[in-house]
Design a protein around this motif. Sequence first.
Motif, PDB file in Angstrom:
ATOM      1  N   HIS A 129      -0.740  14.047  -4.546  1.00 19.60           N
ATOM      2  CA  HIS A 129      -0.816  12.606  -4.782  1.00 19.60           C
ATOM      3  C   HIS A 129      -0.899  12.379  -6.293  1.00 19.60           C
ATOM      4  CE1 HIS A 129      -1.776  12.537  -0.550  1.00 19.60           C
ATOM      5  NE2 HIS A 129      -1.964  11.229  -0.551  1.00 19.60           N
ATOM      6  N   LYS A 130      -0.630  11.164  -6.711  1.00 19.36           N
ATOM      7  CA  LYS A 130      -0.761  10.803  -8.128  1.00 19.36           C
ATOM      8  C   LYS A 130      -1.376   9.413  -8.224  1.00 19.36           C
ATOM      9  CE  LYS A 130       3.612   8.480  -8.987  1.00 19.36           C
ATOM     10  NZ  LYS A 130       4.699   8.305  -9.910  1.00 19.36           N
ATOM     11  N   ILE A 131      -1.805   9.034  -9.396  1.00 19.07           N
ATOM     12  CA  ILE A 131      -2.384   7.710  -9.621  1.00 19.07           C
ATOM     13  C   ILE A 131      -1.352   6.646  -9.244  1.00 19.07           C
ATOM     14  CG2 ILE A 131      -1.733   7.673 -12.057  1.00 19.07           C
ATOM     15  CD1 ILE A 131      -4.340   6.173 -12.623  1.00 19.07           C
ATOM     16  N   SER A 132      -1.792   5.602  -8.546  1.00 15.13           N
ATOM     17  CA  SER A 132      -0.843   4.607  -8.043  1.00 15.13           C
ATOM     18  C   SER A 132      -0.667   3.398  -8.959  1.00 15.13           C
ATOM     19  CB  SER A 132      -1.268   4.116  -6.661  1.00 15.13           C
ATOM     20  OG  SER A 132      -2.411   3.302  -6.762  1.00 15.13           O
ATOM     21  N   PHE A 133      -1.684   3.022  -9.700  1.00  8.76           N
ATOM     22  CA  PHE A 133      -1.667   1.802 -10.516  1.00  8.76           C
ATOM     23  C   PHE A 133      -1.447   0.552  -9.662  1.00  8.76           C
ATOM     24  CE2 PHE A 133      -0.563   5.004 -13.751  1.00  8.76           C
ATOM     25  CZ  PHE A 133      -1.578   4.767 -14.655  1.00  8.76           C
ATOM     26  N   ILE A 134      -1.738   0.641  -8.368  1.00 11.84           N
ATOM     27  CA  ILE A 134      -1.589  -0.495  -7.460  1.00 11.84           C
ATOM     28  C   ILE A 134      -2.974  -0.915  -6.989  1.00 11.84           C
ATOM     29  CG2 ILE A 134      -0.658  -1.239  -5.230  1.00 11.84           C
ATOM     30  CD1 ILE A 134       1.625   0.779  -5.710  1.00 11.84           C
ATOM     31  N   LYS A 135      -3.265  -2.215  -7.066  1.00 13.65           N
ATOM     32  CA  LYS A 135      -4.569  -2.713  -6.646  1.00 13.65           C
ATOM     33  C   LYS A 135      -4.864  -2.304  -5.214  1.00 13.65           C
ATOM     34  CE  LYS A 135      -4.619  -6.809  -9.593  1.00 13.65           C
ATOM     35  NZ  LYS A 135      -4.597  -8.267  -9.617  1.00 13.65           N
ATOM     36  N   GLY A 136      -6.101  -1.907  -4.972  1.00 14.32           N
ATOM     37  CA  GLY A 136      -6.542  -1.587  -3.617  1.00 14.32           C
ATOM     38  C   GLY A 136      -6.400  -0.139  -3.221  1.00 14.32           C
ATOM     39  N   PRO A 184       3.906  10.762  -4.594  1.00 14.92           N
ATOM     40  CA  PRO A 184       5.021  10.362  -5.462  1.00 14.92           C
ATOM     41  C   PRO A 184       6.285  10.030  -4.667  1.00 14.92           C
ATOM     42  CG  PRO A 184       3.895  12.280  -6.371  1.00 14.92           C
ATOM     43  CD  PRO A 184       3.332  12.049  -4.994  1.00 14.92           C
ATOM     44  N   GLU A 185       6.982   9.002  -5.112  1.00 16.07           N
ATOM     45  CA  GLU A 185       8.191   8.513  -4.440  1.00 16.07           C
ATOM     46  C   GLU A 185       9.241   9.620  -4.290  1.00 16.07           C
ATOM     47  OE1 GLU A 185      10.301   5.852  -2.286  1.00 16.07           O
ATOM     48  OE2 GLU A 185       8.292   5.511  -3.081  1.00 16.07           O
ATOM     49  N   ILE A 187      -9.537   5.280 -12.922  1.00 19.67           N
ATOM     50  CA  ILE A 187     -10.083   3.934 -13.113  1.00 19.67           C
ATOM     51  C   ILE A 187     -10.046   3.561 -14.591  1.00 19.67           C
ATOM     52  CG2 ILE A 187     -12.219   2.569 -13.020  1.00 19.67           C
ATOM     53  CD1 ILE A 187     -12.780   4.001 -10.316  1.00 19.67           C
ATOM     54  N   LYS A 188     -10.371   4.504 -15.447  1.00 17.83           N
ATOM     55  CA  LYS A 188     -10.300   4.240 -16.894  1.00 17.83           C
ATOM     56  C   LYS A 188      -8.863   3.952 -17.317  1.00 17.83           C
ATOM     57  CE  LYS A 188     -14.409   6.822 -18.199  1.00 17.83           C
ATOM     58  NZ  LYS A 188     -14.941   8.009 -18.862  1.00 17.83           N
ATOM     59  N   LYS A 189      -7.892   4.728 -16.801  1.00 20.06           N
ATOM     60  CA  LYS A 189      -6.477   4.515 -17.130  1.00 20.06           C
ATOM     61  C   LYS A 189      -6.016   3.146 -16.623  1.00 20.06           C
ATOM     62  CE  LYS A 189      -4.818   9.271 -17.025  1.00 20.06           C
ATOM     63  NZ  LYS A 189      -3.952  10.221 -16.281  1.00 20.06           N
ATOM     64  N   ILE A 190      -6.373   2.826 -15.376  1.00 24.35           N
ATOM     65  CA  ILE A 190      -5.955   1.561 -14.783  1.00 24.35           C
ATOM     66  C   ILE A 190      -6.553   0.391 -15.566  1.00 24.35           C
ATOM     67  CG2 ILE A 190      -6.233   0.075 -12.733  1.00 24.35           C
ATOM     68  CD1 ILE A 190      -6.041   2.695 -11.063  1.00 24.35           C
ATOM     69  N   TYR A 191      -7.832   0.495 -15.895  1.00 27.30           N
ATOM     70  CA  TYR A 191      -8.474  -0.567 -16.647  1.00 27.30           C
ATOM     71  C   TYR A 191      -7.824  -0.732 -18.003  1.00 27.30           C
ATOM     72  CZ  TYR A 191     -11.935  -3.401 -19.008  1.00 27.30           C
ATOM     73  OH  TYR A 191     -12.551  -4.407 -19.708  1.00 27.30           O
ATOM     74  N   LYS A 192      -7.580   0.383 -18.682  1.00 26.68           N
ATOM     75  CA  LYS A 192      -6.950   0.347 -20.004  1.00 26.68           C
ATOM     76  C   LYS A 192      -5.554  -0.269 -19.900  1.00 26.68           C
ATOM     77  CE  LYS A 192      -6.102   3.294 -23.995  1.00 26.68           C
ATOM     78  NZ  LYS A 192      -6.213   4.624 -24.546  1.00 26.68           N
ATOM     79  N   LYS A 193      -4.793   0.098 -18.863  1.00 23.70           N
ATOM     80  CA  LYS A 193      -3.438  -0.425 -18.689  1.00 23.70           C
ATOM     81  C   LYS A 193      -3.473  -1.931 -18.418  1.00 23.70           C
ATOM     82  CE  LYS A 193       0.814   0.360 -16.167  1.00 23.70           C
ATOM     83  NZ  LYS A 193       1.542   1.183 -15.262  1.00 23.70           N
ATOM     84  N   SER A 194      -4.452  -2.415 -17.636  1.00 23.69           N
ATOM     85  CA  SER A 194      -4.491  -3.841 -17.296  1.00 23.69           C
ATOM     86  C   SER A 194      -4.984  -4.690 -18.469  1.00 23.69           C
ATOM     87  CB  SER A 194      -5.372  -4.070 -16.066  1.00 23.69           C
ATOM     88  OG  SER A 194      -6.720  -3.786 -16.361  1.00 23.69           O
ATOM     89  N   VAL A 195      -5.712  -4.085 -19.400  1.00 25.79           N
ATOM     90  CA  VAL A 195      -6.216  -4.821 -20.551  1.00 25.79           C
ATOM     91  C   VAL A 195      -5.136  -4.960 -21.609  1.00 25.79           C
ATOM     92  CG1 VAL A 195      -7.889  -4.737 -22.472  1.00 25.79           C
ATOM     93  CG2 VAL A 195      -8.618  -4.160 -20.166  1.00 25.79           C
ATOM     94  N   ASN A 196      -4.260  -3.951 -21.709  1.00 30.10           N
ATOM     95  CA  ASN A 196      -3.206  -3.970 -22.736  1.00 30.10           C
ATOM     96  C   ASN A 196      -2.092  -4.918 -22.422  1.00 30.10           C
ATOM     97  OD1 ASN A 196      -4.563  -2.065 -24.217  1.00 30.10           O
ATOM     98  ND2 ASN A 196      -3.541  -0.345 -23.229  1.00 30.10           N
ATOM     99  N   THR A 228       0.892  -1.159   0.000  1.00 32.49           N
ATOM    100  CA  THR A 228       0.000   0.000   0.000  1.00 32.49           C
ATOM    101  C   THR A 228       0.927   1.203   0.000  1.00 32.49           C
ATOM    102  OG1 THR A 228      -1.668  -1.181   1.275  1.00 32.49           O
ATOM    103  CG2 THR A 228      -1.825   1.218   1.233  1.00 32.49           C
ATOM    104  N   PRO A 229       0.942   1.972  -1.085  1.00 37.90           N
ATOM    105  CA  PRO A 229       1.892   3.082  -1.162  1.00 37.90           C
ATOM    106  C   PRO A 229       1.571   4.164  -0.132  1.00 37.90           C
ATOM    107  CG  PRO A 229       0.324   3.201  -2.964  1.00 37.90           C
ATOM    108  CD  PRO A 229       0.053   1.909  -2.243  1.00 37.90           C
TER     109      PRO A 229
END
Length: 156
Positions: A63-70, A76-77, A147-156, A16-17
């Motif tokens: 904060h920024k999009i994490s691309f991590i489940k949950g 940002p790091e 959510i759209k970005k994450i979904y698109k990234k996981s489908v590709n 969890t970031p």
Amino acid sequence: RNIEFFLKPLRNQMITPFHQDNFFWNLKDANGINIWIACSNASKKNGGVCYLKESHTLGVLKHKISFIKGTSQMIPEKIIKKLKFKKIFPNLKPGDAIIHNPEVIHGSYKNNSNADRVGLVLSFKGKNSKYNLSALKNYKSLLKKNIKKIYKKSVN
């Protein structure tokens, strides 16, 4: 405000970031608390919560999009690396509880143990605390885009 279970199965590589809850909540005065109740043993080894001591004094950071489940967002790091706060890893037994401010920076690491880590979180806001409705609307809009970005990234 809400109730959540946080489950981290044994030998789970998910993190969890670092984040601040008030980035999601959008309380104008940050007058709220989380009560994290251990339902199992919780420590650094099995992915227990890590706090950056006294980091709530900074206010809400970018904060920024994490691309991590949950979790949808993370600090940002490059920001985390610049901070000089001590990392605190509470060791909890079932029934122990920790309470934190919604602006304290926290997250958790992988569960490298042979035991599940389970926590129940009760979140409260002050009776007279108000939400920043414009910030909340912006967060929800950002969340929808993410959510759209994450979904698109996981489908590709």
